[in-house]
Design an enzyme around this catalytic site. Structure first.
Site, PDB file in Angstrom:
ATOM      1  N   ASN A 195       0.872  -1.182   0.000  1.00  9.23           N
ATOM      2  CA  ASN A 195       0.000   0.000   0.000  1.00  9.23           C
ATOM      3  C   ASN A 195       0.910   1.234   0.000  1.00  9.23           C
ATOM      4  O   ASN A 195       1.491   1.568   1.033  1.00  9.23           O
ATOM      5  CB  ASN A 195      -0.884  -0.042   1.254  1.00  9.23           C
ATOM      6  CG  ASN A 195      -1.692   1.226   1.456  1.00  9.23           C
ATOM      7  OD1 ASN A 195      -1.802   2.056   0.548  1.00  9.23           O
ATOM      8  ND2 ASN A 195      -2.268   1.376   2.641  1.00  9.23           N
ATOM      9  N   LYS A 207       0.102   4.259  -0.289  1.00  9.64           N
ATOM     10  CA  LYS A 207      -0.533   5.462   0.285  1.00  9.64           C
ATOM     11  C   LYS A 207      -0.280   6.668  -0.640  1.00  9.64           C
ATOM     12  O   LYS A 207      -0.227   6.489  -1.853  1.00  9.64           O
ATOM     13  CB  LYS A 207      -0.038   5.683   1.719  1.00  9.64           C
ATOM     14  CG  LYS A 207      -0.159   4.399   2.562  1.00  9.64           C
ATOM     15  CD  LYS A 207       0.050   4.611   4.031  1.00  9.64           C
ATOM     16  CE  LYS A 207      -0.121   3.276   4.752  1.00  9.64           C
ATOM     17  NZ  LYS A 207      -0.051   3.392   6.195  1.00  9.64           N
ATOM     18  N   HIS A 239      -9.574   1.452   5.094  1.00 12.11           N
ATOM     19  CA  HIS A 239      -8.286   1.640   5.774  1.00 12.11           C
ATOM     20  C   HIS A 239      -8.478   2.641   6.912  1.00 12.11           C
ATOM     21  O   HIS A 239      -9.244   3.602   6.788  1.00 12.11           O
ATOM     22  CB  HIS A 239      -7.236   2.142   4.785  1.00 12.11           C
ATOM     23  CG  HIS A 239      -5.852   2.116   5.365  1.00 12.11           C
ATOM     24  ND1 HIS A 239      -5.405   3.078   6.236  1.00 12.11           N
ATOM     25  CD2 HIS A 239      -4.842   1.226   5.221  1.00 12.11           C
ATOM     26  CE1 HIS A 239      -4.158   2.771   6.605  1.00 12.11           C
ATOM     27  NE2 HIS A 239      -3.800   1.658   5.993  1.00 12.11           N
ATOM     28  N   GLU A 255      -6.761   5.000   7.882  1.00 11.67           N
ATOM     29  CA  GLU A 255      -6.494   6.406   7.516  1.00 11.67           C
ATOM     30  C   GLU A 255      -7.699   7.021   6.804  1.00 11.67           C
ATOM     31  O   GLU A 255      -7.964   8.216   6.935  1.00 11.67           O
ATOM     32  CB  GLU A 255      -5.207   6.482   6.669  1.00 11.67           C
ATOM     33  CG  GLU A 255      -3.982   6.253   7.547  1.00 11.67           C
ATOM     34  CD  GLU A 255      -2.766   5.675   6.830  1.00 11.67           C
ATOM     35  OE1 GLU A 255      -2.726   5.674   5.585  1.00 11.67           O
ATOM     36  OE2 GLU A 255      -1.851   5.222   7.546  1.00 11.67           O
ATOM     37  N   GLU A 257      -5.501  -4.580  10.954  1.00  9.83           N
ATOM     38  CA  GLU A 257      -4.407  -3.629  11.133  1.00  9.83           C
ATOM     39  C   GLU A 257      -4.652  -2.827  12.412  1.00  9.83           C
ATOM     40  O   GLU A 257      -5.441  -1.865  12.396  1.00  9.83           O
ATOM     41  CB  GLU A 257      -4.350  -2.652   9.960  1.00  9.83           C
ATOM     42  CG  GLU A 257      -4.120  -3.298   8.620  1.00  9.83           C
ATOM     43  CD  GLU A 257      -3.592  -2.287   7.611  1.00  9.83           C
ATOM     44  OE1 GLU A 257      -2.469  -2.465   7.154  1.00  9.83           O
ATOM     45  OE2 GLU A 257      -4.294  -1.308   7.308  1.00  9.83           O
ATOM     46  N   GLY A 285       2.606   2.385  10.704  1.00 11.21           N
ATOM     47  CA  GLY A 285       3.604   3.428  10.496  1.00 11.21           C
ATOM     48  C   GLY A 285       4.373   3.805  11.743  1.00 11.21           C
ATOM     49  O   GLY A 285       5.089   4.802  11.753  1.00 11.21           O
ATOM     50  N   SER A 296       3.325  -2.038  10.330  1.00  9.11           N
ATOM     51  CA  SER A 296       4.781  -2.142  10.516  1.00  9.11           C
ATOM     52  C   SER A 296       5.353  -3.516  10.163  1.00  9.11           C
ATOM     53  O   SER A 296       6.289  -3.987  10.810  1.00  9.11           O
ATOM     54  CB  SER A 296       5.167  -1.732  11.940  1.00  9.11           C
ATOM     55  OG  SER A 296       4.816  -0.367  12.167  1.00  9.11           O
TER      56      SER A 296
HETATM   57  P1  PGA Z   1       2.794   0.360   7.615  1.00  6.66           P
HETATM   58  O1  PGA Z   1       1.340   0.585   6.988  1.00  6.66           O
HETATM   59  O2  PGA Z   1       3.325  -0.951   7.065  1.00  6.66           O
HETATM   60  O3  PGA Z   1       3.605   1.541   7.139  1.00  6.66           O
HETATM   61  O4  PGA Z   1       2.640   0.315   9.079  1.00  6.66           O
HETATM   62  C1  PGA Z   1       0.440  -0.488   6.888  1.00  6.66           C
HETATM   63  C2  PGA Z   1      -0.873   0.003   6.334  1.00  6.66           C
HETATM   64  O5  PGA Z   1      -1.312   1.092   6.699  1.00  6.66           O
HETATM   65  O6  PGA Z   1      -1.509  -0.688   5.526  1.00  6.66           O
END
Ligand code: PGA
Length: 248
Positions: free
Chosen positions: A7, A9, A92, A94, A162, A168, A207
């Site tokens: 992803n 983003k 997601h 976010e 998640e 992140g 992560s």
């Molecule tokens: P990350 O993001 O691997 O940077 O923690 C995962 C995600 O948001 O799908």
């Protein structure tokens, strides 16, 4: 088959297509892993063209619940499919946080995605406060029960668990916590679909990196990973794909 979904983003310019090409070339032998990159919408079409024939598919990061209309700035599932996508991430955290998306809306988006021939990856996960309050399981089950459309067939969608606090941040849920949550999600799917509930892949996200991927991907009921930061560098995403277990 395990599924590794990158992803990107809101990252990636035309020059980043080289990372996608390098990833596809380095994993061409890893045909036991479903490999997908979800770039920003601006790169979907050129990425689909760059990866044609490589076995790596592309996906969107979100879609609108309707196919077309007066929704400035939005992109529909039909448009994603038209740009070569086979997958789309919906719900997601976010999107849920930045755009106030509810599980009801996520469900409608998942249905629109399936209607356009895309495979929706429905995301759920608790915040740190919710986990510390002992509410992680109830929150995730509530998100799932509303976010998965009633008439979506098992096998036509996947779930990504998640934990919001792990995204992140470099923090990862412990193997025991991942195993417990994925088992809970599996039980919910079995209760809803019977044995067919086993066909739904449950990805872990938050992560995931080359150094923890093998441990995470070997946990029962972990069917793959949704990878953010580490998916931006081909070398890291390649290592994560290589950590995916072969089907027994
Ligand atoms: P990350 O993001 O691997 O940077 O923690 C995962 C995600 O948001 O799908």
């Amino acid at each position: 088959m395990q599924m590794i979904i990158g992803n990107w983003k809101m990252n990636g310019l035309q020059a980043s297509l080289d990372e996608a090409r390098a990833f596809a070339a380095a994993t061409s032998g890893d045909t036991h892993v479903i490999r997908t990159i979800c770039p920003p919408a601006t790169l979907l079409l050129p990425m689909a063209e760059a990866l044609q024939g490589s076995g790596v598919s592309t996906g969107g990061q979100d879609c609108h619940e309707t196919a077309s209309g007066a929704h400035t700035g939005d992109i529909s599932a039909v448009m994603l499919a038209d740009s070569g996508a086979s997958f789309v991430i919906v719900g997601h955290s976010e999107r849920r946080t930045d755009h106030g998306e509810s599980s009801e809306l996520v469900s409608r988006k998942a249905l629109a995605a399936a209607g356009a021939g895309l495979h929706p990856v429905i995301c759920v996960g608790e915040t740190r406060v919710q986990r510390e309050a002992g509410a992680a399981t109830s929150i995730v089950l509530e998100q799932l029960s509303v976010s998965i459309p009633e008439n979506l067939q098992p096998g036509s969608f996947s779930i990504a668990y998640e934990p919001v606090w792990a995204i992140g941040t470099g923090l990862v849920a412990s193997p025991d916590d991942i195993a417990a949550m994925h088992a809970t999600i599996r039980d919910m799917l079995l209760a809803r679909y019977g044995e067919a509930g086993r066909t739904v892949a449950i990805l872990y996200g938050g992560s995931v990196k080359p150094d923890n991927a093998a441990t995470i991907l070997r946990i029962d009921n972990v069917g793959g990973a949704l990878v953010g930061g580490a998916s931006l560098k081909a070398i890291e995403l390649v290592a994560i794909v290589q950590a995916a277990r072969r089907p027994v």
